[in-house]
Scaffold this motif. Structure first.
Motif, PDB file in Angstrom:
ATOM      1  N   LEU A   1      31.295  69.339  36.876  1.00  0.00           N
ATOM      2  CA  LEU A   1      30.615  70.600  37.189  1.00  0.00           C
ATOM      3  C   LEU A   1      31.208  71.764  36.387  1.00  0.00           C
ATOM      4  O   LEU A   1      30.472  72.632  35.895  1.00  0.00           O
ATOM      5  CB  LEU A   1      30.725  70.892  38.692  1.00  0.00           C
ATOM      6  CG  LEU A   1      29.988  69.895  39.608  1.00  0.00           C
ATOM      7  CD1 LEU A   1      30.277  70.216  41.071  1.00  0.00           C
ATOM      8  CD2 LEU A   1      28.491  69.893  39.334  1.00  0.00           C
ATOM      9  N   ILE A   2      32.533  71.773  36.234  1.00  0.00           N
ATOM     10  CA  ILE A   2      33.180  72.838  35.459  1.00  0.00           C
ATOM     11  C   ILE A   2      32.762  72.774  33.993  1.00  0.00           C
ATOM     12  O   ILE A   2      32.426  73.794  33.374  1.00  0.00           O
ATOM     13  CB  ILE A   2      34.710  72.742  35.602  1.00  0.00           C
ATOM     14  CG1 ILE A   2      35.127  73.118  37.024  1.00  0.00           C
ATOM     15  CG2 ILE A   2      35.410  73.650  34.596  1.00  0.00           C
ATOM     16  CD1 ILE A   2      36.601  72.907  37.305  1.00  0.00           C
ATOM     17  N   VAL A   3      32.803  71.573  33.409  1.00  0.00           N
ATOM     18  CA  VAL A   3      32.419  71.414  32.003  1.00  0.00           C
ATOM     19  C   VAL A   3      30.962  71.807  31.805  1.00  0.00           C
ATOM     20  O   VAL A   3      30.609  72.508  30.842  1.00  0.00           O
ATOM     21  CB  VAL A   3      32.665  69.965  31.540  1.00  0.00           C
ATOM     22  CG1 VAL A   3      32.048  69.716  30.169  1.00  0.00           C
ATOM     23  CG2 VAL A   3      34.170  69.681  31.487  1.00  0.00           C
ATOM     24  N   TRP A   4      30.098  71.349  32.688  1.00  0.00           N
ATOM     25  CA  TRP A   4      28.666  71.643  32.579  1.00  0.00           C
ATOM     26  C   TRP A   4      28.403  73.149  32.605  1.00  0.00           C
ATOM     27  O   TRP A   4      27.556  73.652  31.863  1.00  0.00           O
ATOM     28  CB  TRP A   4      27.916  70.968  33.718  1.00  0.00           C
ATOM     29  CG  TRP A   4      26.430  71.167  33.660  1.00  0.00           C
ATOM     30  CD1 TRP A   4      25.689  72.151  34.237  1.00  0.00           C
ATOM     31  CD2 TRP A   4      25.509  70.337  32.960  1.00  0.00           C
ATOM     32  NE1 TRP A   4      24.354  71.995  33.939  1.00  0.00           N
ATOM     33  CE2 TRP A   4      24.216  70.884  33.164  1.00  0.00           C
ATOM     34  CE3 TRP A   4      25.643  69.176  32.192  1.00  0.00           C
ATOM     35  CZ2 TRP A   4      23.069  70.316  32.604  1.00  0.00           C
ATOM     36  CZ3 TRP A   4      24.497  68.612  31.642  1.00  0.00           C
ATOM     37  CH2 TRP A   4      23.237  69.174  31.847  1.00  0.00           C
ATOM     38  N   ARG A   5      29.178  73.858  33.401  1.00  0.00           N
ATOM     39  CA  ARG A   5      28.916  75.293  33.582  1.00  0.00           C
ATOM     40  C   ARG A   5      29.657  76.159  32.569  1.00  0.00           C
ATOM     41  O   ARG A   5      29.107  77.153  32.085  1.00  0.00           O
ATOM     42  CB  ARG A   5      29.326  75.702  35.010  1.00  0.00           C
ATOM     43  CG  ARG A   5      29.214  77.190  35.302  1.00  0.00           C
ATOM     44  CD  ARG A   5      27.771  77.671  35.251  1.00  0.00           C
ATOM     45  NE  ARG A   5      27.691  79.101  35.544  1.00  0.00           N
ATOM     46  CZ  ARG A   5      27.865  80.060  34.656  1.00  0.00           C
ATOM     47  NH1 ARG A   5      28.160  79.747  33.401  1.00  0.00           N
ATOM     48  NH2 ARG A   5      27.750  81.336  35.005  1.00  0.00           N
ATOM     49  N   PHE A   6      30.891  75.801  32.205  1.00  0.00           N
ATOM     50  CA  PHE A   6      31.737  76.760  31.497  1.00  0.00           C
ATOM     51  C   PHE A   6      32.146  76.354  30.084  1.00  0.00           C
ATOM     52  O   PHE A   6      32.550  77.218  29.312  1.00  0.00           O
ATOM     53  CB  PHE A   6      33.017  77.030  32.297  1.00  0.00           C
ATOM     54  CG  PHE A   6      32.768  77.696  33.619  1.00  0.00           C
ATOM     55  CD1 PHE A   6      32.400  79.026  33.688  1.00  0.00           C
ATOM     56  CD2 PHE A   6      32.891  76.983  34.803  1.00  0.00           C
ATOM     57  CE1 PHE A   6      32.163  79.640  34.912  1.00  0.00           C
ATOM     58  CE2 PHE A   6      32.664  77.586  36.020  1.00  0.00           C
ATOM     59  CZ  PHE A   6      32.294  78.917  36.081  1.00  0.00           C
TER      60      PHE A   6
END
Length: 419
Positions: free
Chosen positions: A166-171
């Motif tokens: 989720l972090i990689v996908w968003r940021f």
């Protein structure tokens, strides 16, 4: 974010570590077989990095990373329901294969944007986050296993993977734009390995972090049995010792981040490699004589393991210096050697008896080979050696048939100010 990604393989190893004796008992297997669930993860990671690295040069950093961590989540859940030691070993190999994407991409992203001392400083800062794994992961793993049994540790690893996705996908931005990618597909995706394998200085420098990781993993796979069975520590006390040793690696990495502003990475290597060899020779003396008991052994290991923070980042930066146009493949080769050597060497602790002397002997052998590689296979100790290693004179001609043009590749350290 990059530190969290780079720490995923270490967290995968260290959260499970305190459960090793329980796994051996519950699955009715030997100590060596239980230890191989650790070594198998490293072997899988070695192969995984060799596959993922070139594809990150071809398709960018984000896509291989998202796929790898997603598959890590699935395999972690399968590990939680593994019926026997054979199945668990196989799944741990796959777990290492898929989460290798996190470590490869984290290092490649740094090389996409930085070179030389700046890259060494950032890799040392990365070690600060990676170092939190041995500080926190065993304690968290022990708490999880204490409440829900050891299988729940793998559920926790799956949840960590989900958060990272989720972090990689968003940021996370894409640091390798399309115009800088190695555009040819098929077998040519792996052509960069041919170039790397012809560069003996690159191979020697890539081998040094592998031997350093073999020192760490020999300690990792042997220490649960040494400290808990041989010295009688409780799981909680062992987790504390493990965390203190992890703090030593974190501290030395931050010392290195300061040193690279005053001295070149090669000069730092020339001093630290013989020092770690000398410190390792003290370990069997402590074990045989019993000086200091468990505190003496823990102190000796703290010194030896702490030196790793002054070795791995510097060797990695020097090795990557001439390969900005194929940073993913170069980082993958370094990472594969790192975990591959550790995966092959660390089971020797169990083969030689699994005791404190066996662990010390394997650590000494790794440090001795590390010194010989630096002294014989590189010009580090020769006149003008640092300049030769870190300059273009020691590098082979790139594989121009499959590399971007000069305008598309990242700048070298010498080019950065002018460009």
């Amino acid at each position: 974010m990059l530190g969290a990604l780079a720490a995923l393989p270490a967290v995968t190893t260290d959260m499970y570590l305190p459960s090793l004796p329980t796994v051996a008992s519950e699955l009715n297997t030997s100590q060596a077989a239980a230890q191989f669930t650790m070594s198998g993860t490293l072997i899988g990671a070695a192969v995984g990095q060799l596959v993922i690295g070139p594809f990150s040069d071809r398709f960018g950093r984000r896509l291989p990373l998202l796929i790898g961590i997603s598959l890590h989540i699935i395999v972690s859940l399968l590990c939680a329901v593994a019926p026997g030691i054979g199945t668990l070993i196989g799944l741990r190999v796959l777990q290492g294969f898929f989460n290798a994407a996190a470590g490869v991409v984290a290092i490649a992203v740094i090389r996409d944007r930085f070179v030389g001392s700046d890259a060494a400083r950032l890799l040392s800062r990365l070690m600060l986050v990676i170092g939190l794994a041995p500080l926190l992961a065993p304690t968290i793993g022990q708490a999880v296993a204490g409440i829900w049994q050891w299988r729940a540790v793998f559920v926790a690893l799956a949840l960590i993977g989900l958060v990272l996705v989720l972090i990689v996908w968003r940021f996370m931005p894409e640091t390798l734009p399309a115009e800088r990618r190695r555009t040819r597909g098929g077998p040519s995706v792996f052509r960069g390995y041919k170039v790397l394998l012809r560069d003996r200085h690159f191979l020697a420098l890539a081998f040094i972090p592998g031997l350093g990781m073999a020192v760490i993993m020999s300690y990792v796979v042997g220490s649960p049995f040494v400290f808990q069975d041989e010295y009688g520590l409780t799981p909680g006390q062992y987790a504390l010792v493990f965390a203190i040793n992890g703090a030593g690696m974190v501290i030395s990495a931050q010392v290195n981040a300061a040193l690279v502003h005053r001295s070149s990475p090669t000069r730092i290597l020339r001093v630290t490699v013989p020092v770690i060899l000398g410190l390792s020779l003290l370990l069997p003396v402590v074990v045989i004589t019993g000086i200091g008991g468990v505190f003496g052994l823990a102190a000796g290991l703290w010194l030896v393991l702490g030196m790793h923070g002054l070795i791995a980042a510097n060797a990695t930066v020097i090795a990557l210096g001439n390969y900005g146009h194929m940073a993913g493949s170069a980082a993958a080769m370094i990472g594969a050697l790192q975990v591959g050597v550790a995966g092959v060497v660390s089971p020797l602790v169990g083969v030689f008896g699994g005791g404190a002397l066996a662990m010390s002997g394997v650590i000494i052998a790794c440090c001795a080979v590390m010194f010989l590689v630096l002294a014989i296979a590189t010009p580090a100790y020769r006149r003008g050696g640092p300049a030769a290693l870190e300059g273009a004179a020691a590098s082979p001609e790139p594989d121009t048939a499959d590399q971007p043009d000069a305008a598309a590749r990242p700048a070298t350290e010498a080019e950065l100010p002018e460009r």
